[in-house]
Scaffold this motif. Structure first.
Motif, PDB file in Angstrom:
ATOM      1  N   SER A 171       8.392  16.592   1.289  1.00  0.00           N
ATOM      2  CA  SER A 171       7.009  16.726   0.817  1.00  0.00           C
ATOM      3  C   SER A 171       6.042  16.854   1.988  1.00  0.00           C
ATOM      4  O   SER A 171       5.133  17.677   1.966  1.00  0.00           O
ATOM      5  CB  SER A 171       6.616  15.545  -0.075  1.00  0.00           C
ATOM      6  N   ALA A 172       6.257  16.050   3.012  1.00  0.00           N
ATOM      7  CA  ALA A 172       5.381  16.111   4.189  1.00  0.00           C
ATOM      8  C   ALA A 172       5.539  17.441   4.920  1.00  0.00           C
ATOM      9  O   ALA A 172       4.541  18.065   5.320  1.00  0.00           O
ATOM     10  CB  ALA A 172       5.686  14.951   5.130  1.00  0.00           C
ATOM     11  N   PHE A 173       6.780  17.881   5.073  1.00  0.00           N
ATOM     12  CA  PHE A 173       7.048  19.131   5.783  1.00  0.00           C
ATOM     13  C   PHE A 173       6.470  20.338   5.034  1.00  0.00           C
ATOM     14  O   PHE A 173       5.747  21.152   5.629  1.00  0.00           O
ATOM     15  CB  PHE A 173       8.552  19.311   5.986  1.00  0.00           C
ATOM     16  N   LEU A 174       6.780  20.440   3.742  1.00  0.00           N
ATOM     17  CA  LEU A 174       6.279  21.580   2.962  1.00  0.00           C
ATOM     18  C   LEU A 174       4.757  21.576   2.876  1.00  0.00           C
ATOM     19  O   LEU A 174       4.123  22.637   2.945  1.00  0.00           O
ATOM     20  CB  LEU A 174       6.865  21.559   1.557  1.00  0.00           C
ATOM     21  N   TYR A 175       4.183  20.387   2.733  1.00  0.00           N
ATOM     22  CA  TYR A 175       2.729  20.287   2.661  1.00  0.00           C
ATOM     23  C   TYR A 175       2.097  20.816   3.945  1.00  0.00           C
ATOM     24  O   TYR A 175       1.163  21.623   3.901  1.00  0.00           O
ATOM     25  CB  TYR A 175       2.323  18.826   2.425  1.00  0.00           C
ATOM     26  N   LYS A 176       2.618  20.393   5.095  1.00  0.00           N
ATOM     27  CA  LYS A 176       2.068  20.872   6.375  1.00  0.00           C
ATOM     28  C   LYS A 176       2.247  22.374   6.521  1.00  0.00           C
ATOM     29  O   LYS A 176       1.353  23.063   7.031  1.00  0.00           O
ATOM     30  CB  LYS A 176       2.725  20.144   7.543  1.00  0.00           C
ATOM     31  N   GLU A 177       3.392  22.877   6.113  1.00  0.00           N
ATOM     32  CA  GLU A 177       3.640  24.323   6.198  1.00  0.00           C
ATOM     33  C   GLU A 177       2.631  25.091   5.355  1.00  0.00           C
ATOM     34  O   GLU A 177       2.084  26.109   5.803  1.00  0.00           O
ATOM     35  CB  GLU A 177       5.063  24.660   5.734  1.00  0.00           C
ATOM     36  N   LEU A 178       2.389  24.628   4.147  1.00  0.00           N
ATOM     37  CA  LEU A 178       1.445  25.322   3.261  1.00  0.00           C
ATOM     38  C   LEU A 178       0.010  25.202   3.760  1.00  0.00           C
ATOM     39  O   LEU A 178      -0.765  26.151   3.682  1.00  0.00           O
ATOM     40  CB  LEU A 178       1.575  24.787   1.831  1.00  0.00           C
ATOM     41  N   ILE A 179      -0.344  24.041   4.291  1.00  0.00           N
ATOM     42  CA  ILE A 179      -1.700  23.848   4.812  1.00  0.00           C
ATOM     43  C   ILE A 179      -1.915  24.674   6.079  1.00  0.00           C
ATOM     44  O   ILE A 179      -2.994  25.225   6.305  1.00  0.00           O
ATOM     45  CB  ILE A 179      -1.977  22.344   5.075  1.00  0.00           C
ATOM     46  N   ASN A 180      -0.885  24.787   6.912  1.00  0.00           N
ATOM     47  CA  ASN A 180      -1.007  25.576   8.143  1.00  0.00           C
ATOM     48  C   ASN A 180      -1.185  27.065   7.882  1.00  0.00           C
ATOM     49  O   ASN A 180      -1.642  27.794   8.760  1.00  0.00           O
ATOM     50  CB  ASN A 180       0.195  25.341   9.058  1.00  0.00           C
TER      51      ASN A 180
ATOM     52  N   LEU B   9       7.472  16.524  -5.217  1.00  0.00           N
ATOM     53  CA  LEU B   9       8.595  16.163  -4.356  1.00  0.00           C
ATOM     54  C   LEU B   9       8.702  14.659  -4.124  1.00  0.00           C
ATOM     55  O   LEU B   9       9.743  14.161  -3.714  1.00  0.00           O
ATOM     56  CB  LEU B   9       8.501  16.900  -3.020  1.00  0.00           C
ATOM     57  N   ILE B  10       7.646  13.938  -4.379  1.00  0.00           N
ATOM     58  CA  ILE B  10       7.686  12.474  -4.297  1.00  0.00           C
ATOM     59  C   ILE B  10       8.036  11.887  -5.669  1.00  0.00           C
ATOM     60  O   ILE B  10       8.818  10.940  -5.777  1.00  0.00           O
ATOM     61  CB  ILE B  10       6.336  11.911  -3.804  1.00  0.00           C
TER      62      ILE B  10
END
Length: 154
Positions: free
Chosen positions: A60-69, A94-95
Motif C-alpha cells: 500500500s505504501a509503495f503503490l501509493y507513493k508510485e501513484l502520487i509521484n 490494500l490495508i
C-alpha cells in the motif's frame, strides 16, 4: 469546489473502511469468544496471514507513493485530485484486505496472533485519514491552486 468534494468522498470511504473493519472484528471477537496464544504449525493461516499483512502494508505504501509521484503540475487540478483519490482508495483496499483475512483467520482458530495483526492493520488504516493538509502536501500545487485551497481552510 472540487477539492472539498474529493476530500469529503475520501473521508466517507475511509470512515466506512475503518468502521466496517472495527464492527467486523468486534462481532467476530464476541462470536468466537476464545483468545488462545498457542500456535498450531499445521494451520496454514499462521504462515499466510503475516505474509499477506506485510505485503498489504508495504504494498500500500509503495503503490501509493508510485501513484502520487506520477502527479504533475501540468495536469489540471481535477485530474490530480482524482488521481489522489484513486491512490488513497487503492491504499485503503490494500490495508483492508489483509485485515479482513486476519479477522477470518481469528474466527476460524481463535488465535490471538491473528486478531493482533488485524488490530495493527486497523490502527494503521485509521491513521491514514485524509485531511486537507495531507492533500496539500502530497499533490503538487501551483500558486493558483494554493490560493484556491486557502479559501477552504476554516
Amino acid at each position: 469546489m472540487q477539492a472539498k468534494s474529493i476530500l469529503k468522498t475520501l473521508s466517507l470511504i475511509h470512515a466506512a473502511c475503518c468502521s466496517g473493519l472495527l464492527l467486523c472484528a468486534g462481532v467476530v471477537f464476541f462470536l468466537n469468544g476464545s483468545f488462545s496464544s498457542s500456535i498450531d504449525s499445521d494451520d496454514v493461516f499462521v504462515y499466510v496471514v503475516p505474509i499477506v499483512a506485510m505485503a498489504g502494508y508495504f504494498g500500500s505504501a509503495f503503490l501509493y507513493k508510485e501513484l502520487i509521484n506520477k502527479l504533475t503540475k501540468d495536469q489540471s487540478l481535477v485530474q490530480r485530485l482524482r488521481q489522489y483519490q484513486t491512490a488513497n482508495i487503492i491504499k485503503y483496499a490494500l490495508i483492508e484486505g489483509p485485515a479482513f483475512l486476519a479477522i477470518v483467520a481469528y474466527f476460524q482458530s481463535g488465535n490471538a496472533l491473528f486478531m493482533m495483526i488485524a488490530a495493527c492493520l486497523i490502527a494503521y488504516l485509521i491513521f491514514q485519514r485524509p485531511t486537507l493538509e495531507k492533500l496539500q502536501q502530497e499533490i503538487p500545487l501551483s500558486l493558483e491552486d494554493e490560493k484556491e485551497f486557502d479559501t477552504l481552510k476554516p
